[in-house]
Design a protein around this motif. Sequence first.
Motif, PDB file in Angstrom:
ATOM      1  N   UNK A  14     -20.048 -17.461  12.263  1.00  9.69           N
ATOM      2  CA  UNK A  14     -20.539 -17.669  13.620  1.00  9.69           C
ATOM      3  C   UNK A  14     -21.847 -18.434  13.630  1.00  9.69           C
ATOM      4  N   UNK A  15     -21.951 -19.359  14.590  1.00 11.73           N
ATOM      5  CA  UNK A  15     -23.204 -20.033  14.889  1.00 11.73           C
ATOM      6  C   UNK A  15     -23.754 -20.864  13.746  1.00 11.73           C
ATOM      7  N   UNK A  28     -15.436 -18.977  13.781  1.00  4.43           N
ATOM      8  CA  UNK A  28     -14.263 -19.281  12.960  1.00  4.43           C
ATOM      9  C   UNK A  28     -13.915 -18.039  12.159  1.00  4.43           C
ATOM     10  N   UNK A  29     -12.611 -17.807  11.972  1.00  6.45           N
ATOM     11  CA  UNK A  29     -12.144 -16.603  11.274  1.00  6.45           C
ATOM     12  C   UNK A  29     -11.260 -17.024  10.108  1.00  6.45           C
ATOM     13  N   UNK A  39      -9.835 -20.830  14.835  1.00  2.71           N
ATOM     14  CA  UNK A  39     -10.991 -20.873  15.720  1.00  2.71           C
ATOM     15  C   UNK A  39     -10.954 -19.679  16.654  1.00  2.71           C
ATOM     16  N   UNK A  40     -12.074 -18.993  16.764  1.00  2.00           N
ATOM     17  CA  UNK A  40     -12.211 -17.918  17.737  1.00  2.00           C
ATOM     18  C   UNK A  40     -12.752 -18.487  19.031  1.00  2.00           C
ATOM     19  N   UNK A  41     -12.835 -17.653  20.034  1.00  2.00           N
ATOM     20  CA  UNK A  41     -13.428 -18.049  21.307  1.00  2.00           C
ATOM     21  C   UNK A  41     -14.930 -18.216  21.102  1.00  2.00           C
TER      22      UNK A  41
END
Length: 65
Positions: A14-15, A28-29, A39-41
């Motif tokens: 994240x970030x 991203x996961x 891709x995550x929200x």
Amino acid sequence: MEGIAYNGTKMILFGGDSGTAPSVASISILDVASMKWTDGKDAPDARSEMACSVSGDNFIVWGAE
């Protein structure tokens, strides 16, 4: 910043700093078994230089905007 979740089967990224923006809100996961990223929200607020943790099914992040 990254955290490990779901008993080590997923890694969350994240970030951070994109090089063109001071901080980003992307998530991203990684599925560790298949080594495939999804891709995550995007988070509502961008972050960089933050800390994170996983608690149950929750991914907790705090830090600079």
